[in-house]
Design a protein around this motif. Sequence first.
Motif, short mmCIF file in Angstrom:
data_model
loop_
_atom_site.label_atom_id
_atom_site.label_comp_id
_atom_site.label_asym_id
_atom_site.label_seq_id
_atom_site.Cartn_x
_atom_site.Cartn_y
_atom_site.Cartn_z
N ALA A 1 -8.96 7.50 -4.99
CA ALA A 1 -8.63 8.93 -5.09
C ALA A 1 -9.70 9.73 -4.34
N TRP A 2 -9.28 10.45 -3.26
CA TRP A 2 -10.18 11.29 -2.48
C TRP A 2 -9.86 12.76 -2.76
N LEU A 3 -10.91 13.59 -2.88
CA LEU A 3 -10.74 15.04 -2.92
C LEU A 3 -10.83 15.56 -1.49
N MET A 4 -9.82 16.34 -1.07
CA MET A 4 -9.75 16.87 0.29
C MET A 4 -9.67 18.39 0.20
N VAL A 5 -10.53 19.08 0.96
CA VAL A 5 -10.61 20.55 0.92
C VAL A 5 -10.35 21.08 2.33
N LEU B 1 -5.81 13.04 -2.73
CA LEU B 1 -5.05 12.01 -2.03
C LEU B 1 -5.31 10.67 -2.74
N THR B 2 -4.24 10.01 -3.21
CA THR B 2 -4.35 8.75 -3.95
C THR B 2 -3.68 7.65 -3.15
N ALA B 3 -4.42 6.57 -2.91
CA ALA B 3 -3.89 5.36 -2.26
C ALA B 3 -3.90 4.24 -3.29
N THR B 4 -2.77 3.56 -3.47
CA THR B 4 -2.62 2.50 -4.47
C THR B 4 -2.28 1.19 -3.77
N VAL B 5 -3.11 0.17 -4.02
CA VAL B 5 -2.87 -1.18 -3.52
C VAL B 5 -2.35 -2.01 -4.68
N ARG B 6 -1.21 -2.66 -4.48
CA ARG B 6 -0.58 -3.44 -5.54
C ARG B 6 -0.13 -4.78 -4.98
N GLY B 7 -0.42 -5.87 -5.74
CA GLY B 7 0.05 -7.17 -5.28
C GLY B 7 -0.68 -8.32 -5.94
N LYS B 8 -0.49 -9.54 -5.40
CA LYS B 8 -1.06 -10.76 -5.94
C LYS B 8 -2.28 -11.16 -5.11
N GLY B 9 -3.34 -11.57 -5.83
CA GLY B 9 -4.57 -11.96 -5.17
C GLY B 9 -5.76 -11.26 -5.80
N ASN B 10 -6.90 -11.41 -5.16
CA ASN B 10 -8.13 -10.79 -5.66
C ASN B 10 -8.12 -9.32 -5.32
N LEU C 1 0.85 -1.19 0.00
CA LEU C 1 0.00 0.00 0.00
C LEU C 1 0.88 1.23 0.00
N ALA C 2 0.57 2.18 -0.89
CA ALA C 2 1.30 3.46 -0.97
C ALA C 2 0.29 4.58 -1.13
N ALA C 3 0.61 5.77 -0.55
CA ALA C 3 -0.28 6.93 -0.62
C ALA C 3 0.54 8.16 -0.97
N LEU D 1 1.32 11.56 5.75
CA LEU D 1 1.55 12.70 4.87
C LEU D 1 1.19 13.99 5.58
N THR D 2 1.77 15.10 5.10
CA THR D 2 1.50 16.43 5.68
C THR D 2 1.02 17.35 4.57
N LEU D 3 -0.09 18.06 4.84
CA LEU D 3 -0.66 19.02 3.90
C LEU D 3 -0.66 20.39 4.55
N THR D 4 -0.15 21.40 3.83
CA THR D 4 -0.09 22.77 4.33
C THR D 4 -1.07 23.62 3.54
N ALA D 5 -2.00 24.31 4.26
CA ALA D 5 -2.97 25.22 3.64
C ALA D 5 -2.59 26.65 4.01
N ALA D 6 -2.53 27.55 3.03
CA ALA D 6 -2.14 28.95 3.24
C ALA D 6 -3.25 29.86 2.73
#
Length: 645
Positions: A401-405, A353-362, A336-338, A437-442
């Motif tokens: 993929a999530w949209l974060m505001v 924000l994108t999270a990707t699951v990669r591997g063998k299986g269903n 799992l990577a984000a 992860l860190t997100l900075t809003a200005a």
Amino acid sequence: MRCVQGWLLAVCGLCACVSSAAAQVRIEMSADRNELTMNDNVVVTVSVQLQGTDSPRIEVPDFEGFQIVQRAVQRPMQFSFGLGQQAPVVTSTTQYTFVLAPRAPGRFQFRPARVTLGQHSYASQPLTLVVHGAAGAPQAPGQPQSQGRGQPQAAGQPQAAGQPQAAGQPQAPPETHAPQDSGDGAVFDNDAFLRTVVDKTAPYEGEQVTITMYLYTRRNLQQVPEVQAEASTDGFWTHDLLSAARAMEPTRAAINGRGFWVYVLRRFAAFPLKPGDLTIGAMTLTITRENVFDLFDPGHAEPNLQRTGVPLLLHVKALPPAGKPAGDVFVGGFELAAQLDRNQVVTGDAVTLTATVRGKGNVRAVSVATPSVVGLEVLQPETHEVVESPGDLVQGTRSFAWLMVPSNPGKYEIPALRIETFDPASHSYRTVSSAPLTLTAAGNARTPSAAAEPGPSQAAAEPAAPSSEETWHPIRTRSALLRRQAALAEQPFYPWALAAGPLLWVVSISVPALRRKLRERRERGGPREALRGARNKLTQAKQALHANDPKRFHAELAGALHGALEARASVVAAGLTRAQLRAALDAHGLPDGATRELVDVLERCDFARFSSAAVGEAEMEALLGRATTLVDGLARFTPKPEASA
């Protein structure tokens, strides 16, 4: 006395006629040697000579205990003419040549070759072959065994696809999994049967099970079997492991001393969705064996065979309770990577924000929980997956993929995303997580939607006394003016919109006239183009001959004859039986000799395309010359007016 002499002459003439009728068929079967070793090949020849134009039924032995490395057929025809009004005598010879490789040592007695012509049956002498030497060491029952020389197939044990094949035999797709707890379902039949093989019969819930369905048939298939019912897979998520555009190339296997062609019908991965006893259903199909181009085993058996496989029962195990984490657990090996599309954003703007699951299986069953961060509005995710199966192992990626505001400026810590997995190989659980992860809003805080700008009347009124709980809006240092909307006539698409109407009118007038001209030109040049295409295919067949590509050579040769027939006689030969094709050509006035020659060349082409046997270069060159003569003759042929009409 003269009366007695007349009767004697009549009886002698009748005997001569009977003797002549009995001598119309001659059949012989011989071998270039009767004794050989395991490292030798033997050439067996079956020759049938016939006077007349009748079509006999020829049966050759099955050559059990030997592998057919190469086969060929020749049908030369001779014409002899008598004096006066005597009709010509047609003598045809059909010669089958088999190159055989022994599978095991021993003494083999083959039944005579047989010819049936009307009510009469003729047989050759039997053939005995003696093979000296030692066979290879037999393997344990149930294990796949190669079909090379010196290694006989164990009785009753079909050969698994992917094992080495002897010369001249195509190789099926390989089995990539070593069975851990193999299951096999089949009921042996002398003509044809279905076999279902699974690589494990006691999988865990969610674990991949590879299922392969084979067809064993005594006769090489001439067309794809018709499936009446597919195997049921209730309680499974399945993924097909075979390409839909693949060619059905068979392998050879010996079972109970009988040779079979083995075809891989289905191979798919099945993932059990729940524990308990689940069943892989049986497939039902019909094998069509009636074909006018079957030269080596003319239809003495049933033309159609319906066969049903054997269902297999799988005992699906639940995941081990010891150490099982709470919530959803996904079976397989995953990572799992984000990541964020940007780490800094203006307050009120959206970030992905994108999270990707990669591997063998269903991988389609994997889900990632939506993160929750105070001050961030998170929308529902979009999901995308890519599923592959290299080496028959299902694997792939699934992304969320999530949209974060952010509603206020500052730093937001997005926690690590986690999924729980179970590895069937090690029987262990594992937590897979991404990095935080860190997100900075200005910028300024986002104004609530319920707040309204002050009106003129409110500006003149006395301001209310501020309270300690009141939230002050930020001071605006610059005015914000509304931009002027451009007029419709100033838009760049406006001239094209004006011209669209006249252009559509011109197109509606021009297209029918253009179609009419093209159709007239096609009708005038159709036969010429078809003949030119037929000659081009002859050229391509010659190129395939020089490139030693027999399958493409016979396909191009058959295409040339089909194109010439369609151009000159308007006869579509594809899909017609031999009798139907002869009737159509007779109706168009094609001479009988040319019809027989044309049908014979098409038979040879179709047999060579479907057969896995090797064809010699000399035989292909002779066939190319015959096809070229036929195309030239069809180019000069004029069909009957009533047939053309």
